[in-house]
Design an enzyme around this catalytic site. Sequence first.
Site, PDB file in Angstrom:
ATOM      1  N   LYS A   1      48.242  34.677  33.061  1.00 22.75           N
ATOM      2  CA  LYS A   1      47.625  35.308  34.232  1.00 22.75           C
ATOM      3  C   LYS A   1      47.771  34.334  35.409  1.00 22.75           C
ATOM      4  CE  LYS A   1      43.530  38.046  35.281  1.00 22.75           C
ATOM      5  NZ  LYS A   1      42.441  38.857  34.741  1.00 22.75           N
TER       6      LYS A   1
ATOM      7  N   GLU B   1      31.460  49.324  27.120  1.00 29.74           N
ATOM      8  CA  GLU B   1      30.182  49.706  27.716  1.00 29.74           C
ATOM      9  C   GLU B   1      29.325  50.531  26.767  1.00 29.74           C
ATOM     10  OE1 GLU B   1      33.134  49.970  29.231  1.00 29.74           O
ATOM     11  OE2 GLU B   1      32.963  48.696  31.019  1.00 29.74           O
TER      12      GLU B   1
ATOM     13  N   ARG C   1      30.865  55.372  30.864  1.00 27.70           N
ATOM     14  CA  ARG C   1      31.407  55.308  29.509  1.00 27.70           C
ATOM     15  C   ARG C   1      30.305  55.404  28.447  1.00 27.70           C
ATOM     16  NH1 ARG C   1      36.914  53.130  29.150  1.00 27.70           N
ATOM     17  NH2 ARG C   1      37.880  54.547  30.615  1.00 27.70           N
TER      18      ARG C   1
END
Length: 639
Positions: A283, A370, A398
Amino acid sequence: MHQILSKIESPADLSNLSNEQLEQLAAEIRDVLCSLVATRTAHFASNLGVVELSIALHRTFDFSRDRLIWDTGHQIYPHKLLTGRYDEFGTIRTTGGLMGYPNPAESDYDLFVTGHAGSSVSTMLGLRSGDDLQGEKDRHAVAVIGDGAFPSGIVFEALNNAGGMNANLLVVLNDNKMSICPRVGGVADYFDRLRMNPFYTGVKSEVLKILNHVPLLGDPTERLLAQCKEAVKAGLHGGMLFEELGFSYIGPIDGHNIGLLRKYMEMVKTLPGPVLLHVVTEKGHGYQPAAADPVFFHTPPAFIDDNGTVVPKKSGGAKAYTNYARDAIAEQMRKCDKVTVMTAAMCQGTKMEPVRDEFPHRFFDTGICESHAVAFAAGQAKTGLRPIVNIYSTFLQRSFDQIFQEVALQDLPVVFTMDRAGLTAADGPTHHGSYDIGYMRLFPNMIVMAPGDAEEVGEMLDFALLQDHPSAIRYPKANAETVERNRTPIGLGKAEVMSTGADGAVICYGAQLADAQRAVETLKSEGLNVGLINARFCKPIDRETIVGAVKTSPFVVTVEEGALMTGFGSAVLEACADEGVDASRVKRLGIPDTFIDHGEREERLAEIFLTAEGIAQVCREMAAKISSLHGDDSLTAGS
Ligand SMILES: Cc1ncc(C[n+]2csc(CCOP(=O)(O)OP(=O)(O)O)c2C)c(N)n1
Ligand SMILES: CC(=O)[C@@H](O)[C@H](O)COP(=O)(O)O
Ligand SMILES: [Mg+2]
């Protein structure tokens, strides 16, 4: 300056480029990404990490026909640059400009508008199945998913289904060891173990030798397949989890080596059945500060690079609701050791790092899960703990069923602190927190609140933790003001009457309170006396005060930064209907029944009158309407 990139009108233009030219293209894409973040906040580190992967995918497949989904969608920038959007790229995340996520309205290469993590494999399986059923088996299906998104429950539901169907599907796992924060959990550990695979470390060179003999194009498929199988057998002792689910697991491979990526992609393109290609990337790759601190550079503020030193263009500023919430949570955790807090991979966005560090045993990062986070909190609450579920409004969607069954139905004292409740500006419709008022007030037992200013954040949290029922507190991605007044304490279902006015009333639910107060002051200076009520609660709603105001005021304007349908204003109308009170003089301000585009928050709010001037304007219009109905101009401002 971008000699190759500026000529790429579609991925077909990649077909004649050599690996060296593709590497040059990668450098040009990185240059565009670096120029972008000098102007505005954007997803930076994730995009830097997928440059080579994007090029290799578009060089190998033909996504004008094949299917491609980038999970979550925040790492879509190189894809946009390769699919004919170089000229407009500078507009990304601005009003009227390109979206920061995939958007089919911009390009046929973007299949779905996405921004929430985890659905790519399911959606891709649907595309695969649809294409198969309609005689289009030749279309390849590719989902690219990050290691942060991967542990979402829905991904495993999709793997299960795809394995069972033996679907021809390629899942590319983009493993950069990071979610926004360092990834967490057992799946993260598993990916770490896969990286220990000799295929990636020791004997990789042996496998590479085999692959180096696999010509890229024009080779009879059988030969290619035979060689692939050997390569797979030679290298793959890891990936058992995926193998057991019916996937061929291949990798891990270096995701910054375009030549290698292309070879593997050519290989897996023709493998039958579901395949998981494990690609290791970094990343922030290619910009050292971002690679060194990918958390900060996930969505950094606009900055200038002064000889390797990162200088943010703006610094400081007023304190945001998020910070007030974080401080209030920390204070409660200091006061009571039964208070715990959950984040679903949004520790950085909710600014909870100091809480994580101060209370490592009562801070839980569930990863991008979630629904699990909510059921987990319910379990803790049952044991007597006081969990706070600190999740963005949009991502908490969610968990709808767990809020219903595990929390509300059991009447457990879980507190939901819902950040980003309202318009989130540059991220756009996937991220606006528009619906939480409706999905929370729906459930029996739930207490639903919104602070009108900075101080009320802590007061409401304190109040919520004293209740023996579930409760929810919503606040937007905005700086929090203090609204000066004689403050009244929070009481269950009690609104706060801040001022009264003979000409009308504004009832504000949440963070527009300061603007509403400015509006009533402006109106007063114009001769229109409008009162102001800080609703505080949407549920239980203060019927006495609010229905009373509707009964007695010439007009009422309700204000909320949430969907009008099912929102606070709707709750007011319902209460009026229940009490048999005429609500025809109530005007509701909030988010209309449409998806709101990305853009500046202030601009978007102004469009729907959620500013001081907008509220004042609507009050003037209501006053004028009421006057004309009565054939009397005494209510018109200035008369
Ligand atoms: C359902 C959901 N929860 C949380 C988020 C916020 N979010 C966006 S990107 C991200 C990290 C994703 O990590 P990964 O998939 O590994 O991608 P990377 O940024 O590392 O490329 C998170 C948590 C989201 N987009 N969707
Ligand atoms: C992709 C994603 O969901 C996040 O990166 C999001 O863009 C963060 O938004 P905030 O800046 O509001 O935390
Ligand atoms: Mg990642």
